[in-house]
Design an enzyme around this catalytic site. Structure first.
Site, PDB file in Angstrom:
ATOM      1  N   ARG A  30       0.825  -1.231   0.000  1.00  0.00           N
ATOM      2  CA  ARG A  30       0.000   0.000   0.000  1.00  0.00           C
ATOM      3  C   ARG A  30       0.848   1.264   0.000  1.00  0.00           C
ATOM      4  O   ARG A  30       0.457   2.293   0.544  1.00  0.00           O
ATOM      5  CB  ARG A  30      -0.975   0.020   1.186  1.00  0.00           C
ATOM      6  N   SER A  82     -11.200  -1.234   2.929  1.00  0.00           N
ATOM      7  CA  SER A  82     -10.438  -1.373   4.184  1.00  0.00           C
ATOM      8  C   SER A  82     -10.034   0.000   4.698  1.00  0.00           C
ATOM      9  O   SER A  82      -9.450   0.779   3.958  1.00  0.00           O
ATOM     10  CB  SER A  82      -9.153  -2.171   3.942  1.00  0.00           C
ATOM     11  N   GLU A  87      -5.772   3.658   5.750  1.00  0.00           N
ATOM     12  CA  GLU A  87      -5.412   3.450   4.342  1.00  0.00           C
ATOM     13  C   GLU A  87      -5.882   4.614   3.460  1.00  0.00           C
ATOM     14  O   GLU A  87      -5.139   5.047   2.577  1.00  0.00           O
ATOM     15  CB  GLU A  87      -6.018   2.118   3.874  1.00  0.00           C
TER      16      GLU A  87
HETATM   17  C1  LIG Z   1     -15.668  -1.087  -1.668  1.00  0.00           C
HETATM   18  C2  LIG Z   1     -14.174  -0.788  -1.809  1.00  0.00           C
HETATM   19  C3  LIG Z   1     -13.274  -1.835  -1.919  1.00  0.00           C
HETATM   20  C4  LIG Z   1     -11.909  -1.576  -2.068  1.00  0.00           C
HETATM   21  N1  LIG Z   1     -11.065  -2.636  -2.177  1.00  0.00           N
HETATM   22  C5  LIG Z   1      -9.739  -2.420  -2.349  1.00  0.00           C
HETATM   23  C6  LIG Z   1      -8.847  -3.529  -2.501  1.00  0.00           C
HETATM   24  O1  LIG Z   1      -9.239  -4.687  -2.531  1.00  0.00           O
HETATM   25  N2  LIG Z   1      -7.517  -3.259  -2.646  1.00  0.00           N
HETATM   26  C7  LIG Z   1      -7.035  -1.975  -2.661  1.00  0.00           C
HETATM   27  O2  LIG Z   1      -5.823  -1.807  -2.812  1.00  0.00           O
HETATM   28  N3  LIG Z   1      -7.867  -0.921  -2.523  1.00  0.00           N
HETATM   29  C8  LIG Z   1      -9.201  -1.103  -2.363  1.00  0.00           C
HETATM   30  N4  LIG Z   1     -10.041  -0.024  -2.214  1.00  0.00           N
HETATM   31  C9  LIG Z   1      -9.483   1.336  -2.221  1.00  0.00           C
HETATM   32  C10 LIG Z   1      -9.556   2.046  -3.600  1.00  0.00           C
HETATM   33  O3  LIG Z   1     -10.359   1.326  -4.491  1.00  0.00           O
HETATM   34  C11 LIG Z   1      -8.147   2.211  -4.217  1.00  0.00           C
HETATM   35  O4  LIG Z   1      -7.317   2.936  -3.350  1.00  0.00           O
HETATM   36  C12 LIG Z   1      -8.206   2.921  -5.571  1.00  0.00           C
HETATM   37  O5  LIG Z   1      -6.943   2.841  -6.212  1.00  0.00           O
HETATM   38  C13 LIG Z   1      -8.599   4.396  -5.455  1.00  0.00           C
HETATM   39  O6  LIG Z   1      -8.824   4.888  -6.766  1.00  0.00           O
HETATM   40  P1  LIG Z   1      -9.616   6.233  -7.004  1.00  0.00           P
HETATM   41  O7  LIG Z   1      -9.541   6.539  -8.458  1.00  0.00           O
HETATM   42  O8  LIG Z   1     -10.989   6.134  -6.438  1.00  0.00           O
HETATM   43  O9  LIG Z   1      -8.730   7.271  -6.186  1.00  0.00           O
HETATM   44  P2  LIG Z   1      -9.223   8.545  -5.359  1.00  0.00           P
HETATM   45  O10 LIG Z   1      -9.931   8.081  -4.129  1.00  0.00           O
HETATM   46  O11 LIG Z   1      -9.956   9.489  -6.242  1.00  0.00           O
HETATM   47  O12 LIG Z   1      -7.826   9.164  -4.948  1.00  0.00           O
HETATM   48  C14 LIG Z   1      -6.962   8.496  -4.046  1.00  0.00           C
HETATM   49  C15 LIG Z   1      -5.638   9.294  -3.953  1.00  0.00           C
HETATM   50  O13 LIG Z   1      -4.976   9.248  -5.216  1.00  0.00           O
HETATM   51  C16 LIG Z   1      -4.796  10.562  -5.749  1.00  0.00           C
HETATM   52  N5  LIG Z   1      -4.987  10.454  -7.203  1.00  0.00           N
HETATM   53  C17 LIG Z   1      -6.029   9.870  -7.852  1.00  0.00           C
HETATM   54  N6  LIG Z   1      -5.792   9.865  -9.176  1.00  0.00           N
HETATM   55  C18 LIG Z   1      -4.579  10.466  -9.373  1.00  0.00           C
HETATM   56  C19 LIG Z   1      -3.775  10.767 -10.522  1.00  0.00           C
HETATM   57  N7  LIG Z   1      -4.169  10.457 -11.775  1.00  0.00           N
HETATM   58  N8  LIG Z   1      -2.581  11.391 -10.334  1.00  0.00           N
HETATM   59  C20 LIG Z   1      -2.167  11.720  -9.093  1.00  0.00           C
HETATM   60  N9  LIG Z   1      -2.882  11.477  -7.972  1.00  0.00           N
HETATM   61  C21 LIG Z   1      -4.086  10.840  -8.109  1.00  0.00           C
HETATM   62  C22 LIG Z   1      -5.829  11.426  -5.041  1.00  0.00           C
HETATM   63  O14 LIG Z   1      -5.415  12.786  -4.977  1.00  0.00           O
HETATM   64  C23 LIG Z   1      -5.860  10.776  -3.671  1.00  0.00           C
HETATM   65  O15 LIG Z   1      -4.800  11.216  -2.864  1.00  0.00           O
HETATM   66  C24 LIG Z   1     -11.429  -0.243  -2.079  1.00  0.00           C
HETATM   67  C25 LIG Z   1     -12.347   0.817  -1.981  1.00  0.00           C
HETATM   68  C26 LIG Z   1     -13.712   0.554  -1.859  1.00  0.00           C
HETATM   69  C27 LIG Z   1     -14.687   1.693  -1.770  1.00  0.00           C
END
Ligand SMILES: Cc1cc2nc3c(=O)[nH]c(=O)nc-3n(C[C@H](O)[C@H](O)[C@H](O)COP(=O)(O)OP(=O)(O)OC[C@H]3O[C@@H](n4cnc5c(N)ncnc54)[C@H](O)[C@@H]3O)c2cc1C
Length: 338
Positions: free
Chosen positions: A159, A229, A325
């Site tokens: 992570r 998580s 996380e």
């Molecule tokens: C139901 C559920 C289940 C999940 N299961 C998992 C799992 O199994 N494993 C896991 O690892 N994670 C899991 N997650 C967490 C999440 O899915 C991941 O962290 C995912 O990568 C976040 O993507 P996002 O586009 O929504 O990012 P966001 O929430 O929009 O952003 C997260 C961070 O990344 C930054 N960011 C986003 N895009 C960019 C970019 N292009 N350039 C620079 N910075 C950027 C944002 O500023 C922020 O700091 C889960 C979440 C949920 C809601």
């Protein structure tokens, strides 16, 4: 001007930002972020909002990454997929499966965008993003350069990556290149995948099993706000593990390559008696202690207070510090829950 962030975060927190700009081309992403970075207000890059907790109104601009495009090349042994940051991760997994390009199926149904995947090195069911990452391209805000990092340069860990450390808030990820082997080796050594037979299992079998288990286990954010998580699984030295094991014989722990032990954070929270505990509109999920949920009207302060309560209770019982996380965002940018 004030824009609601509620539709843009899966926890469903009602906070506002000063402006929200949707960008759908790489050149717009770079020029928009470049301009805002040099301006007077903070800048937040937003993907799917599935790893963000907004605790206050954000006094800055939010850039929503909606860039699309997937290009495939190959050599004798591998496929290379260059994917724009705004592509949806799960749709990419399905896209690969439909083209008989395998490897990502264990990470089906992880919400969010491809551009966010390297940041916390997403992972599930025995695999992590870094196993398939060839290159990450990003716009570096302070030096105004478009840079490509190799897998090693991304400094991936559990992570973690360079984008959460040295390049925190300095890198706008524009595209990711994945490297997927033509000779597919299934990964079925994790929990519910263990019943498969290595000789006969298909990537679709794994995909369907992962989707089924995730849908049964995890609350759907469209029904019950959450960010998956809420805490990382803590890693502790062997001496600490031995002393805990002596007191808690059913302790869930996995030995790491460096001899340390990774504990199941959900188990620690459950054992601290916190399943179902509420603060305001935020609660520990009844069945999944690692997931905090929005009962409908949670605000950022409820989430932080609940997270602090969990951190303190787990520390008091096990002398283990839990780290959140998701990224927690205050009025000016990222903050720590302590
Ligand atoms: C139901 C559920 C289940 C999940 N299961 C998992 C799992 O199994 N494993 C896991 O690892 N994670 C899991 N997650 C967490 C999440 O899915 C991941 O962290 C995912 O990568 C976040 O993507 P996002 O586009 O929504 O990012 P966001 O929430 O929009 O952003 C997260 C961070 O990344 C930054 N960011 C986003 N895009 C960019 C970019 N292009 N350039 C620079 N910075 C950027 C944002 O500023 C922020 O700091 C889960 C979440 C949920 C809601």
């Amino acid at each position: 001007m004030s824009i609601s962030l509620k539709p843009f975060n899966t926890f469903g927190l009602q906070q506002n930002c000063l402006s929200l700009i949707n960008v759908d081309t790489k050149s717009d992403l770079i020029s928009t972020c470049d301009k805002l970075y040099k301006g007077d207000f903070p800048l937040l890059i937003l993907g799917g909002g599935s790893n963000l907790i907004f605790t206050e109104n954000y006094q800055g601009s939010v850039v929503k990454v909606s860039t699309k495009g997937i290009e495939i090349t190959s050599d004798d042994t591998h496929y290379y997929l260059t994917v724009q940051a705004g592509e949806n991760w799960h749709q990419l997994v399905e896209f690969c499966l439909a083209r008989k390009i395998y490897g990502l199926e264990n990470m089906a149904l992880i919400p969010g965008t491809v551009g966010a995947a390297p940041i916390q090195n997403i992972g599930a069911y025995g695999v992590e993003f870094n196993l398939f990452c060839h290159q990450v391209e990003f716009w570096r805000l302070d030096t105004e350069q478009l840079i490509t990092y190799s897998n090693e340069q991304c400094e991936f860990d559990y992570r973690e990556s360079v984008f959460k450390q040295r390049l925190k808030n300095l890198a706008v990820i524009t595209q990711v290149t994945l490297k997927l082997a033509k000779h597919w080796v299934p990964v079925i050594n994790y929990g519910p995948l263990q019943h498969f037979d290595l000789a006969t299992v298909t990537a679709r079998d794994i995909f369907e099993c992962v989707c089924h288990v995730r849908q049964a286990k995890l609350p759907d954010p469209t029904m019950l706000g959450n960010v998956g998580s809420f805490f990382k699984n803590p890693v502790i030295p062997v001496e600490h593990y031995n002393s805990l094991k002596a007191s808690f014989s059913n302790l869930i722990a996995y030995e790491q390559a460096d001899g340390q032990f990774k504990l199941a954070a959900g188990w620690l929270i459950d054992q601290a008696g916190l399943k179902g505990v509420k603060v305001g509109g935020a609660a520990v999920h009844q069945d999944q202690a690692l997931v905090l949920v929005n009962l409908g009207n949670a605000n950022g302060s409820d989430v932080c207070q609940l997270a602090r309560k969990i951190i303190n209770a787990v520390y008091d019982k096990f002398s283990v510090v839990l780290h959140p996380e998701p990224r927690v965002i205050g009025s000016q940018g990222e903050i720590d829950i302590k």
